[in-house]
Motif scaffolding. Structure first.
Motif, PDB file in Angstrom:
ATOM      1  N   ALA A  24      -8.539  -0.792  -1.706  1.00  0.00           N
ATOM      2  CA  ALA A  24      -8.799  -1.866  -2.662  1.00  0.00           C
ATOM      3  C   ALA A  24      -7.542  -2.670  -2.952  1.00  0.00           C
ATOM      4  O   ALA A  24      -7.607  -3.843  -3.272  1.00  0.00           O
ATOM      5  CB  ALA A  24      -9.363  -1.275  -3.948  1.00  0.00           C
ATOM      6  N   GLN A  25      -6.366  -2.009  -2.852  1.00  0.00           N
ATOM      7  CA  GLN A  25      -5.139  -2.681  -3.240  1.00  0.00           C
ATOM      8  C   GLN A  25      -4.336  -3.208  -2.046  1.00  0.00           C
ATOM      9  O   GLN A  25      -3.159  -3.487  -2.171  1.00  0.00           O
ATOM     10  CB  GLN A  25      -4.265  -1.720  -4.055  1.00  0.00           C
ATOM     11  N   ALA A  26      -4.985  -3.329  -0.899  1.00  0.00           N
ATOM     12  CA  ALA A  26      -4.271  -3.818   0.285  1.00  0.00           C
ATOM     13  C   ALA A  26      -3.649  -5.175  -0.008  1.00  0.00           C
ATOM     14  O   ALA A  26      -4.265  -6.030  -0.636  1.00  0.00           O
ATOM     15  CB  ALA A  26      -5.216  -3.903   1.467  1.00  0.00           C
ATOM     16  N   ALA A  27      -2.423  -5.336   0.404  1.00  0.00           N
ATOM     17  CA  ALA A  27      -1.698  -6.574   0.156  1.00  0.00           C
ATOM     18  C   ALA A  27      -0.457  -6.582   1.032  1.00  0.00           C
ATOM     19  O   ALA A  27      -0.150  -5.586   1.683  1.00  0.00           O
ATOM     20  CB  ALA A  27      -1.286  -6.667  -1.314  1.00  0.00           C
ATOM     21  N   VAL A  28       0.233  -7.720   1.049  1.00  0.00           N
ATOM     22  CA  VAL A  28       1.574  -7.729   1.625  1.00  0.00           C
ATOM     23  C   VAL A  28       2.494  -7.182   0.537  1.00  0.00           C
ATOM     24  O   VAL A  28       2.514  -7.701  -0.579  1.00  0.00           O
ATOM     25  CB  VAL A  28       2.015  -9.154   2.024  1.00  0.00           C
ATOM     26  N   VAL A  29       3.223  -6.130   0.845  1.00  0.00           N
ATOM     27  CA  VAL A  29       4.146  -5.537  -0.126  1.00  0.00           C
ATOM     28  C   VAL A  29       5.575  -5.808   0.343  1.00  0.00           C
ATOM     29  O   VAL A  29       5.974  -5.380   1.427  1.00  0.00           O
ATOM     30  CB  VAL A  29       3.911  -4.015  -0.295  1.00  0.00           C
ATOM     31  N   ALA A  30       6.320  -6.554  -0.463  1.00  0.00           N
ATOM     32  CA  ALA A  30       7.725  -6.856  -0.160  1.00  0.00           C
ATOM     33  C   ALA A  30       8.610  -5.941  -0.990  1.00  0.00           C
ATOM     34  O   ALA A  30       8.285  -5.627  -2.135  1.00  0.00           O
ATOM     35  CB  ALA A  30       8.021  -8.313  -0.483  1.00  0.00           C
ATOM     36  N   SER A  31       9.727  -5.516  -0.419  1.00  0.00           N
ATOM     37  CA  SER A  31      10.608  -4.588  -1.122  1.00  0.00           C
ATOM     38  C   SER A  31      11.200  -5.222  -2.373  1.00  0.00           C
ATOM     39  O   SER A  31      11.183  -4.627  -3.452  1.00  0.00           O
ATOM     40  CB  SER A  31      11.736  -4.137  -0.193  1.00  0.00           C
TER      41      SER A  31
END
Length: 314
Positions: A24-31
């Protein structure tokens, strides 16, 4: 009728199971936030962008929480500089599939642009506890300066790499991703010219920074730093250290000395007291900038104005 209801139930069950299979929380995750600025521009309208490090946290010694690890595992794509900058992420990212991560410092186009890091012994984070497994005490002692998001050229190459990975993962969104990349590149070219115009009159004006984060930005725009100091925001420097810094400020005719948002004003005031040097603040992580499709341009513009306001004396 029963057969029809059974079919409907089976279809609904399949739909629910299918939905459950997608995090459900899939996203592009940036550091860190500036990488989020670039990612948000490319992923706009396709998938959300999130930043792992909260505002005010240090990439030098952050420790991942269990919730952070889950976010990384369920991300569409993870964007980071690399283990020399975000050592705390190395273990978690190494468990991700190659197509679900972008390590910016390792990109073929970025490698030749890397600047040598500072190798003086005084540039550690004195007073920090380095016993933690995730600490990044060698952050500045690596071969290269890893603050690569401060280079407009690296930002463009990063945007292309993020675009290419997302097209690979979401080919159905190619048209939107292509349009987003084109918009980013045009916006970047425009802000680059504007920032160049703002900073051009300031070339040759000497200043000191506390942290050698700005080399890429300074080189790109022809600024002339006289040096930097390592001042741990947690520890008030001793009288001798302050005296040495003040002596250098005066002898090298510095116009300005820059702090960062996490440094206490008392430290800055103590350094500049008794000199004619102005004090300013540089924010290398864009703490005040809100994540969005134009945020990287706002970040560059904000940084340019931070330099200009102090160096011009406004």
């Amino acid at each position: 009728m029963l057969h029809k209801n059974s079919f409907l139930c089976a279809a609904l069950t399949t739909a629910f199971l299918g939905a459950a299979a997608v995090p459900a929380q899939a996203a592009v995750v940036a550091s860190i936030k500036p990488l989020g600025f670039i990612a948000a521009a490319i992923a706009d309208g396709v998938t959300p962008t999130e930043v792992l490090l909260p505002d005010g946290a240090s990439e030098h010694d952050y420790a991942l929480r269990p919730s952070d690890v889950k976010r990384l595992q369920s991300a569409d794509l993870v964007v980071w500089v690399g283990p020399e900058m975000e050592a705390f992420m190395q273990k978690s990212v190494s468990q991700l599939a190659e197509q679900k991560q972008v390590q910016l410092a390792a990109l073929p186009g970025v490698k030749p642009l890397l600047m040598k890091g500072d190798d003086d012994d005084d540039h550690g984070h004195e007073g920090h506890d380095h016993s933690a497994e995730n600490s990044d005490e060698d952050h500045h002692h690596g071969e290269y300066n890893m603050h690569i998001w401060l280079s407009p050229e690296v930002a463009r190459l990063s945007a292309v790499a993020i675009h290419d990975k997302l097209v690979e993962l979401m080919p159905q969104n190619r048209a939107k991703l292509d349009a987003n990349l084109q918009t980013f590149e045009l916006g970047l070219a425009n802000i680059d010219k504007q920032v160049g115009s703002v900073l051009a009159p300031l070339k040759g004006k000497g200043y000191f920074v506390f942290h050698d984060a700005y080399g890429y930005f300074e080189k790109h725009y022809g600024l002339t730093p006289l040096g930097h100091f390592t001042v741990n925001p947690e520890i008030q420097p001793g009288a001798q250290r302050l005296h040495d810094i003040r002596t250098q400020l005066v002898e090298q005719k510095a116009v300005c000395v820059f702090a960062e948002p996490q440094f206490r004003p008392a430290v800055i005031n103590a350094v500049a007291r008794g000199t004619n040097v102005r004090s300013g603040t540089l924010d290398p992580l864009g703490i005040e900038v809100k994540l969005g499709k134009d945020s990287y341009m706002q970040f560059l513009n904000g940084l340019a104005n931070q330099y200009a306001s102090c160096l011009k004396g406004e």
